[in-house]
Design a protein around this motif. Sequence first.
Motif, PDB file in Angstrom:
ATOM      1  N   LEU A 158       0.907  -1.138   0.030  1.00 20.81           N
ATOM      2  CA  LEU A 158      -0.023  -0.013   0.000  1.00 20.81           C
ATOM      3  C   LEU A 158       1.007   1.124   0.012  1.00 20.81           C
ATOM      4  CD1 LEU A 158      -2.941  -1.118   2.636  1.00 20.81           C
ATOM      5  CD2 LEU A 158      -2.948  -0.439   0.004  1.00 20.81           C
ATOM      6  N   LEU A 159       1.866   1.401   0.839  1.00 23.60           N
ATOM      7  CA  LEU A 159       2.716   2.457   0.848  1.00 23.60           C
ATOM      8  C   LEU A 159       3.548   2.370  -0.430  1.00 23.60           C
ATOM      9  CD1 LEU A 159       3.294   4.431   3.227  1.00 23.60           C
ATOM     10  CD2 LEU A 159       5.306   2.988   3.842  1.00 23.60           C
ATOM     11  N   LEU A 212       1.475   4.052  -2.753  1.00 21.56           N
ATOM     12  CA  LEU A 212       1.204   5.611  -2.713  1.00 21.56           C
ATOM     13  C   LEU A 212       2.446   6.437  -3.215  1.00 21.56           C
ATOM     14  CD1 LEU A 212      -1.136   6.524  -0.852  1.00 21.56           C
ATOM     15  CD2 LEU A 212       0.140   6.837   1.128  1.00 21.56           C
ATOM     16  N   GLY A 262       1.797   6.637  -6.902  1.00 23.00           N
ATOM     17  CA  GLY A 262       0.666   7.198  -6.870  1.00 23.00           C
ATOM     18  C   GLY A 262       1.130   8.948  -6.884  1.00 23.00           C
ATOM     19  N   SER A 263       2.135   9.218  -6.056  1.00 22.94           N
ATOM     20  CA  SER A 263       2.448  10.699  -6.004  1.00 22.94           C
ATOM     21  C   SER A 263       3.172  10.933  -7.241  1.00 22.94           C
ATOM     22  CB  SER A 263       3.422  11.000  -4.787  1.00 22.94           C
ATOM     23  OG  SER A 263       4.279   9.974  -4.649  1.00 22.94           O
ATOM     24  N   VAL A 312       6.544  11.359  -1.252  1.00 21.67           N
ATOM     25  CA  VAL A 312       5.109  11.340  -1.041  1.00 21.67           C
ATOM     26  C   VAL A 312       4.642  12.543  -0.432  1.00 21.67           C
ATOM     27  CG1 VAL A 312       3.336  10.187   0.347  1.00 21.67           C
ATOM     28  CG2 VAL A 312       4.919   8.706  -0.550  1.00 21.67           C
ATOM     29  N   LEU A 353       2.521  15.746  -2.108  1.00 19.79           N
ATOM     30  CA  LEU A 353       1.213  15.750  -1.685  1.00 19.79           C
ATOM     31  C   LEU A 353       0.894  17.301  -1.324  1.00 19.79           C
ATOM     32  CD1 LEU A 353      -1.532  13.987  -0.905  1.00 19.79           C
ATOM     33  CD2 LEU A 353      -0.674  14.113   1.379  1.00 19.79           C
ATOM     34  N   PHE A 384      -3.239   9.073  -6.587  1.00 22.11           N
ATOM     35  CA  PHE A 384      -2.643   8.350  -5.509  1.00 22.11           C
ATOM     36  C   PHE A 384      -3.392   6.999  -5.517  1.00 22.11           C
ATOM     37  CE2 PHE A 384      -1.386  12.458  -3.973  1.00 22.11           C
ATOM     38  CZ  PHE A 384       0.087  12.231  -3.487  1.00 22.11           C
ATOM     39  N   VAL A 397      -2.178   3.185  -5.690  1.00 21.03           N
ATOM     40  CA  VAL A 397      -2.269   2.001  -4.566  1.00 21.03           C
ATOM     41  C   VAL A 397      -2.872   0.705  -5.234  1.00 21.03           C
ATOM     42  CG1 VAL A 397      -3.803   1.428  -2.720  1.00 21.03           C
ATOM     43  CG2 VAL A 397      -2.414   3.587  -2.715  1.00 21.03           C
TER      44      VAL A 397
END
Lengths: 287, 407
Positions: free
Chosen positions: A8-9, A12, A15-16, A146, A150, A246, A250
């Motif tokens: 998951l991390l 992320l 995703g950034s 990340v 963000l 994001f 994931v």
Amino acid sequence: MQALYAQLLVGLINGSFYALLSLGLAVIFGMLNIINFAHGALYMMGAFCAYFLLHVAGIGYWPALIVAPIVVGIFGMILERTMLQWLSGLDHLYGLLLTFGLALIVQGVFQNFFGSSGLPYAIPDELKGGMNLGFMFLPIYRAWVVVFSLVVCLLTWYLIERTRLGAYLRAATENPTLVRAFGINVPRMITLTYGLGVGLAALAGVLSAPINQVRPLMGADLIIVVFAVVVIGGMGSIMGSIITGFALGVIEGLTKYFYPEASNTVVFVLMVLVLLVKPSGLTGRAT
Amino acid sequence: MKTRIVASLLLGTAMSLGSVSFAIAQDKTVKIGALSDQSGLYADLGGPGSTLAAQMAVEDSGLTAKGWKIDVISGDHQNKPDIGTAIARQWFDVDKVDVVVDVPNSGVALAVNNVIKEKNGVYINSGAATSDLTNAQCTPNTVHWTYDTYMLAHSTGQSLVKAGGDTWFFLTADYAFGAALERDTTAVVTANGGKVVGGVKHPLNTSDFSSFLLQAQSSKAKIIGLANAGGDTTNAIKQAAEFGIVKGGQKLAALLLFLTDVKAIGLETAQGLNFTETFYWDMNDQTRAFSKKFAGRMKNGAPPTMVQAGVYAGLTHYFKALDALGGNPHDGVKVVEKMKSIPTDDPLFGKGEIQPNGRTIHSAYLFEVKKPSESKAPWDFYKLVGTVPGDQAFTPLSESKCAMLKK
């Protein structure tokens, strides 16, 4: 279960990059009505710019975070002034073809000089190493990516949706003639907006330089996925593209864990599903 | 009267026969097609450099001075088997190409292999790794020059298992090459008492390996075998360093690593990696001389990779066979038979031979990447740590699954 947290991390983190790039695309599409296919090439130029700053001028990572987006942003503004502005009012297809052609030219030129395997760019000393989170070893640099992206995404959203300048911009897209009547220089604003979108791409390029190879096709490989992200999120929606960016990172990360062979197609499968159910994208307004 | 007619008919037949064989013997035109990935992740290890190597082989062969006319054309298969076969077909049908060289990417290489057999051309493959080219898929038209997955598995793989790396986890590129390399390495690992504890198949041309690396990390395998190549390998190695995999006690096995990959990773990250190649520019005076000439003509000044060197050496041997035949018969099987009958000897790979299944046999070298402090020149990257003689490095004929051997 621990492995799942880690995935998951990691998702992320990817995703950034999707978020930063799709945000730039959304800003450009929302304000200029141009489908900017040159985005991947500009992202690549950002990374190369950081590389040159370090190896030619001796300017390190931190200044490059600011300098590279400005340099590439100016390049983008020149493109807008000399070429893209003539396409306003025409069908989207023209902008798409022009930017796609530009991307091929830029990538071709870089490839001619630097080959395809790319150049190394080291992680800055301050961000080297990693921390043990118990369920995974998290490189500090990735954590930084990340958090930083963000923050940049939210600032951009705030700038466009919540400030007076953003209000002018949105008004200028709705009705340029009326906004001009209020004494606002609309063409200049559009140029600056394009520069902003391009700058975001270049920033993503600098951020990715230490993780991936700095190579001419780094953007070409990414841009297709990013376009799928934008389509899923809804063309032109700022918050939509950030969240989808994001979220898709994931989802892709989870696919890499459960069925790695499908990891580079899962985004497109989702895109097809979304288009079938809600053609304007998850957060897009129906037009 | 009658005898005179018969005699003149015979004479005429003899003359026309003579002129036919005369024409064959005198046909001294050759067209070479360098088929490669010209712009993707394998372009630096083959690509334009392979075309240059082919041109240099033509120039150095001395055949043009003997009245030969030799052309080199190039094509971009974009790592797609359908594009590769389409180009190959056009080359044979329209452009009258005699020999196809290079062809990295095992998927494309195997597809093109069939086309060349069908068209009775000559196939000197340097870039592809799959050992299937001289095993299950062998043809009388193919010579596999530089390296193969069997050789990589038996040199790098074996030396790592013997050094105590008895548990393996594979990161495998999800196509013919990755599958072949994983298969051949697994065989070596288990034969030497090791165990494969898991693996992931990743799509070709993956930029982010973090997810796969985390899975490799949690497998606790002593060795993480990279059954991939080019950009995939460099990204995996770079990101493995980032995730502290080597510091955590696991070792990376770059089963296939090229000079240009090491350059892309940088010595700082690549130092200490063990891997196998059959050619390195800094081996002896002959390789240095060739590499200097080659680098001078490359846009980025890069010396040849083993794939590019293989294109040069393979073609050099091909020209020897043509010279011995006295002309180009435009018959792939015939030329390849001649190539197999002459022992190989060239400045880059030294002495060797081509086996009946098409496999070229020459020494393989185990290298270690130098520390940044040990590197004295821009491309000074490798330290020689061992030499595997050709007969031990490649598939023994008794183990080869090539159908041609069962005759």
